[in-house]
Structure formats: structure tokens, C-alpha cells
Design a protein around this motif. Structure first.
Motif, mmCIF file in Angstrom:
data_model
loop_
_atom_site.group_PDB
_atom_site.id
_atom_site.type_symbol
_atom_site.label_atom_id
_atom_site.label_comp_id
_atom_site.label_asym_id
_atom_site.label_seq_id
_atom_site.Cartn_x
_atom_site.Cartn_y
_atom_site.Cartn_z
ATOM 1 N N THR A 96 0.815 -1.217 0.000
ATOM 2 C CA THR A 96 0.000 0.000 0.000
ATOM 3 C C THR A 96 0.849 1.268 0.000
ATOM 4 O OG1 THR A 96 -1.809 -1.128 1.153
ATOM 5 C CG2 THR A 96 -1.775 1.285 1.251
ATOM 6 N N ILE A 97 1.866 1.328 0.866
ATOM 7 C CA ILE A 97 2.646 2.562 1.005
ATOM 8 C C ILE A 97 3.399 2.924 -0.276
ATOM 9 C CG2 ILE A 97 4.556 3.625 2.263
ATOM 10 C CD1 ILE A 97 3.612 2.178 4.751
ATOM 11 N N PRO A 98 4.156 2.011 -0.896
ATOM 12 C CA PRO A 98 4.821 2.390 -2.166
ATOM 13 C C PRO A 98 3.835 2.756 -3.267
ATOM 14 C CG PRO A 98 5.810 0.402 -1.248
ATOM 15 C CD PRO A 98 4.567 0.661 -0.464
ATOM 16 N N ALA A 99 2.715 2.022 -3.355
ATOM 17 C CA ALA A 99 1.724 2.346 -4.390
ATOM 18 C C ALA A 99 1.134 3.730 -4.158
ATOM 19 C CB ALA A 99 0.609 1.295 -4.390
ATOM 20 N N ALA A 100 0.810 4.031 -2.893
ATOM 21 C CA ALA A 100 0.242 5.340 -2.574
ATOM 22 C C ALA A 100 1.244 6.457 -2.837
ATOM 23 C CB ALA A 100 -0.202 5.356 -1.111
ATOM 24 N N GLU A 167 -0.075 13.347 -0.725
ATOM 25 C CA GLU A 167 -0.228 14.413 -1.703
ATOM 26 C C GLU A 167 -0.540 15.762 -1.055
ATOM 27 O OE1 GLU A 167 -2.515 15.028 -6.012
ATOM 28 O OE2 GLU A 167 -3.042 13.371 -4.682
ATOM 29 N N ASN A 168 -1.322 15.755 0.020
ATOM 30 C CA ASN A 168 -1.805 17.007 0.606
ATOM 31 C C ASN A 168 -1.041 17.454 1.847
ATOM 32 O OD1 ASN A 168 -3.942 17.197 -1.303
ATOM 33 N ND2 ASN A 168 -5.138 15.743 -0.099
ATOM 34 N N SER A 169 -0.382 16.531 2.540
ATOM 35 C CA SER A 169 0.244 16.881 3.818
ATOM 36 C C SER A 169 1.763 16.984 3.760
ATOM 37 C CB SER A 169 -0.161 15.848 4.884
ATOM 38 O OG SER A 169 -1.564 15.847 5.054
ATOM 39 N N LEU A 170 2.377 16.447 2.730
ATOM 40 C CA LEU A 170 3.822 16.566 2.596
ATOM 41 C C LEU A 170 4.138 17.706 1.629
ATOM 42 C CD1 LEU A 170 4.939 12.814 2.359
ATOM 43 C CD2 LEU A 170 4.867 14.289 4.374
ATOM 44 N N PRO A 171 4.742 18.780 2.109
ATOM 45 C CA PRO A 171 5.006 19.936 1.234
ATOM 46 C C PRO A 171 5.923 19.575 0.072
ATOM 47 C CG PRO A 171 5.352 20.490 3.554
ATOM 48 C CD PRO A 171 5.194 19.007 3.483
ATOM 49 N N ALA A 172 5.662 20.186 -1.075
ATOM 50 C CA ALA A 172 6.512 19.949 -2.246
ATOM 51 C C ALA A 172 7.922 20.481 -2.010
ATOM 52 C CB ALA A 172 5.889 20.615 -3.478
ATOM 53 N N ASP A 173 8.038 21.528 -1.181
ATOM 54 C CA ASP A 173 9.360 22.079 -0.883
ATOM 55 C C ASP A 173 10.247 21.071 -0.174
ATOM 56 O OD1 ASP A 173 8.415 24.389 -1.981
ATOM 57 O OD2 ASP A 173 7.989 25.374 -0.059
ATOM 58 N N LEU A 189 11.023 8.349 0.587
ATOM 59 C CA LEU A 189 9.868 7.635 1.116
ATOM 60 C C LEU A 189 10.182 7.008 2.471
ATOM 61 C CD1 LEU A 189 7.043 6.312 0.919
ATOM 62 C CD2 LEU A 189 8.112 4.475 -0.401
ATOM 63 N N ILE A 190 11.340 6.335 2.565
ATOM 64 C CA ILE A 190 11.666 5.582 3.776
ATOM 65 C C ILE A 190 12.079 6.492 4.930
ATOM 66 C CG2 ILE A 190 13.245 3.864 4.746
ATOM 67 C CD1 ILE A 190 13.355 2.564 1.976
ATOM 68 N N THR A 191 12.896 7.494 4.645
ATOM 69 C CA THR A 191 13.482 8.297 5.727
ATOM 70 C C THR A 191 12.698 9.563 6.060
ATOM 71 O OG1 THR A 191 14.907 9.491 4.155
ATOM 72 C CG2 THR A 191 15.782 7.473 5.154
ATOM 73 N N ILE A 192 11.845 10.030 5.144
ATOM 74 C CA ILE A 192 11.140 11.296 5.386
ATOM 75 C C ILE A 192 9.622 11.114 5.349
ATOM 76 C CG2 ILE A 192 10.766 13.649 4.560
ATOM 77 C CD1 ILE A 192 13.604 13.633 3.476
ATOM 78 N N ALA A 193 9.099 10.571 4.253
ATOM 79 C CA ALA A 193 7.647 10.491 4.086
ATOM 80 C C ALA A 193 6.996 9.577 5.122
ATOM 81 C CB ALA A 193 7.320 10.013 2.673
ATOM 82 N N LEU A 196 6.985 10.948 8.790
ATOM 83 C CA LEU A 196 6.071 12.081 8.934
ATOM 84 C C LEU A 196 4.605 11.678 8.751
ATOM 85 C CD1 LEU A 196 8.005 14.892 7.005
ATOM 86 C CD2 LEU A 196 7.782 14.604 9.490
ATOM 87 N N SER A 197 4.372 10.441 8.372
ATOM 88 C CA SER A 197 3.002 9.999 8.072
ATOM 89 C C SER A 197 2.561 8.866 8.994
ATOM 90 C CB SER A 197 2.912 9.539 6.610
ATOM 91 O OG SER A 197 3.397 10.515 5.734
ATOM 92 N N MET A 198 3.133 8.794 10.185
ATOM 93 C CA MET A 198 2.817 7.689 11.077
ATOM 94 C C MET A 198 1.353 7.679 11.506
ATOM 95 S SD MET A 198 5.284 5.716 11.193
ATOM 96 C CE MET A 198 4.524 4.643 12.391
ATOM 97 N N ALA A 199 0.708 8.855 11.542
ATOM 98 C CA ALA A 199 -0.701 8.902 11.937
ATOM 99 C C ALA A 199 -1.565 8.122 10.946
ATOM 100 C CB ALA A 199 -1.171 10.355 12.030
#
Length: 301
Positions: A96-100, A167-173, A189-193, A196-199
Motif C-alpha cells: 500500500t505505502i509504495p503504491a500510494a 499528496e496534501n500533507s507533505l510539502p513539495a518544498d 519515502l523511507i526516511t522522510i515520508a 512524517l506519516s505515522m498517523a
């Protein structure tokens, strides 16, 4: 009492009280059935059948739990369901996570056509018979542990939830800064996304875990080996066996009819507790993440 409540106008106070009463009523409607199952499972089944138990347990007994937990198949079912739940949830998250993440990248040109393919599967499927033929004749997964884990590991709705969060919560910057430092998509994806998306990840993981824990239909269709069946099928078989026993005694006019009916009635309630208790114990540990996750999409920024 809250100070702000004292300074409210009369109409606002009445509205607050009305909302509170409605909330309490809804809470009671949700909690009481769960409470009733608990007290009915430890009460005399005769009193439960005649409506004598509704507020507190009467004539405490653990005969239902002793009869249910005394079945060797229960522990086999628990073992299988725990494995299916853990392994299935891990595989689902790995898919799910890589596809998303891929479908959330605006620079991924094929994301729109692929998203349409995913959405198509939410509304249309090949049907039970083609699916069975695929799993049985092509994949050869029937009567194996993998049939409960691999073929249905991705839930499109859960994937869309994670994709929307990325798409909406991780800033493009953030991605641009990481890219300037030589960060690849995989590392980002592994170290940042993901950190920051544990919720949202915790919420989706809980969805998958509950779905895998309660799964029974795939086992009913694709499993014939009693050593591989999940807990829900074991509980179903025990319930059916006790009801059939009570019905057969009723037809034969046996003196043991009353005891068999009481046993079957009590096992209905104890099986609910046995089947749901592990999830009820696990939920408080994920509650804080769940509260954050249900607000996804409500607040943008």
C-alpha cells in the motif's frame, strides 16, 4: 462547570445541554450492546434466555468460557489468525505505502491512468468463480496459508487514503530540498515520508489488522485443511455444532434438550468475546494515532 458556559445566553445553554444529552444517548446505544454481551456471557443462561439479565450479571458462571476454550480447535484457530493478521498486515502495508507514494507524485506521468485502473477494481470484479479458478488453477494457492495473505493484500480505499495524505500533507518544498541533497524517491519515502506519516499509516494498519482478524470468507472458500482455518471459522463451526446438537435433541425429545439449548445460547456470547477481545486490547495503544488519522482531509495545510 466551565466558566464559558456560565456566560452563555439561555438559548446557547439549552443547545449545549441538548447536544450533551444526545451524545450521552448515542454513547449508551453503542456501549450497552457490548456490555450486555459481557454480562450475558457470565450469567446463568436460563436467566439470559428469559430476559432476567439486562443491567448486571446474575448467578455468575464461566461454563461457557470453559466449554469454548476447552476446544482444541480454538487454539489452532487463534494461532492461524494471529499469523494471518500479522503477516497479512505487514504485506498489505508493504504494498500500500509504495503504491500510494507513487500515485501521489505529480511528476509521475502514468499516475492518472493507473489510478483509474485501481478505481475500476473498487466497483467491478471478475466474480467469485473466475477468482476461484485463478487462485486454484493458476496460482495454486488453495489449502495454503498464502491464500489468506497474498491474493487480497491491497485495499484500494486504504491506498487512496494514504495517497491523499502524501499528496496534501507533505510539502513539495520538502521533496525539492531533499532532491537537492541527492535524495532518491526511495530514500525520501523511507526516511522522510513514512516517519512524517505515522498517523495515517497507523490508522490504515489498524484497518488492515481488523480486516485480517475478522476474515473468514476466504478461508471458507479456499481452505479445506482444519489445521489452516482461522479463528472465525472455528467459532462458526462450534456454534453450528452446538445448535445442531440442540436441534437434534429437540427432535428426539431427549431429556438433555434444556442443557444443550442453554449451552448453545451461552456459547454465542462467549464466542463474541473470544473473537473480539484481542482487538479491544490492542486498540488503546493505537488510539492516539487513530484520532489524528480520522481527521485526515478535514484540515488542509
Amino acid at each position: 462547570m466551565d466558566k464559558s458556559f456560565k456566560h452563555m445566553k439561555l438559548g446557547d445553554k439549552l443547545f449545549e445541554i441538548f447536544i450533551l444529552l444526545v451524545g450521552v444517548l448515542v454513547l449508551l446505544c453503542v456501549i450497552y450492546p457490548l456490555y450486555y454481551v459481557v454480562i450475558a456471557s457470565i450469567s446463568n443462561p436460563s436467566l439470559v434466555m428469559t430476559g432476567g439479565v439486562w443491567l448486571y450479571p446474575r448467578q455468575l458462571t464461566l461454563d461457557g468460557f470453559e466449554a469454548l476454550l476447552g476446544e482444541a480447535k480454538i487454539w489452532i484457530g487463534y494461532r492461524n489468525t494471529i499469523f494471518y493478521s500479522i503477516a497479512g498486515t505487514m504485506l498489505s502495508m508493504l504494498v500500500t505505502i509504495p503504491a500510494a507514494y507513487s500515485l501521489s507524485r505529480k511528476d509521475f506521468k502514468a499516475r492518472r491512468p493507473l489510478m483509474l485502473f485501481f478505481l475500476f477494481t473498487m466497483y467491478f470484479s471478475g466474480g467469485l468463480i473466475p477468482t476461484y479458478l485463478l487462485i486454484s488453477n493458476t496460482l495454486h494457492l488453495t489449502d495454503t496459508v498464502w491464500v489468506m495473505i497474498v491474493p487480497f493484500c491491497l485495499n484500494v480505499y486504504n491506498m487512496i487514503i494514504v495517497r491523499s495524505y502524501f499528496e496534501n500533507s507533505l510539502p513539495a518544498d520538502l521533496w525539492e530540498a531533499a532532491q537537492l541533497d541527492g535524495c532518491s524517491n526511495t530514500r525520501f519515502l523511507i526516511t522522510i515520508a513514512v516517519p512524517l506519516s505515522m498517523a495515517v499509516i497507523s490508522v490504515v494498519m489498524l484497518y488492515y489488522l481488523v480486516a485480517n482478524w475478522n476474515a473468514y470468507f476466504n478461508g471458507l472458500i479456499y481452505l479445506r485443511d482444519d489445521e489452516l482455518v482461522p479463528l472465525q471459522l472455528v467459532l462458526r463451526d462450534i456454534l453450528l455444532m452446538n445448535e445442531m446438537m440442540a436441534n437434534s435433541l429437540s427432535t428426539g425429545g431427549s431429556m438433555g434438550l434444556d442443557g444443550a439449548m442453554k449451552r448453545a445460547y451461552q456459547i454465542k456470547f462467549t464466542s463474541i468475546i473470544v473473537g473480539t477481545l484481542p482487538m479491544m486490547i490492542l486498540y488503546p495503544f493505537l488510539q492516539k494515532y487513530f484520532e489524528k488519522g480520522v481527521m485526515i482531509g478535514a484540515i488542509k495545510g
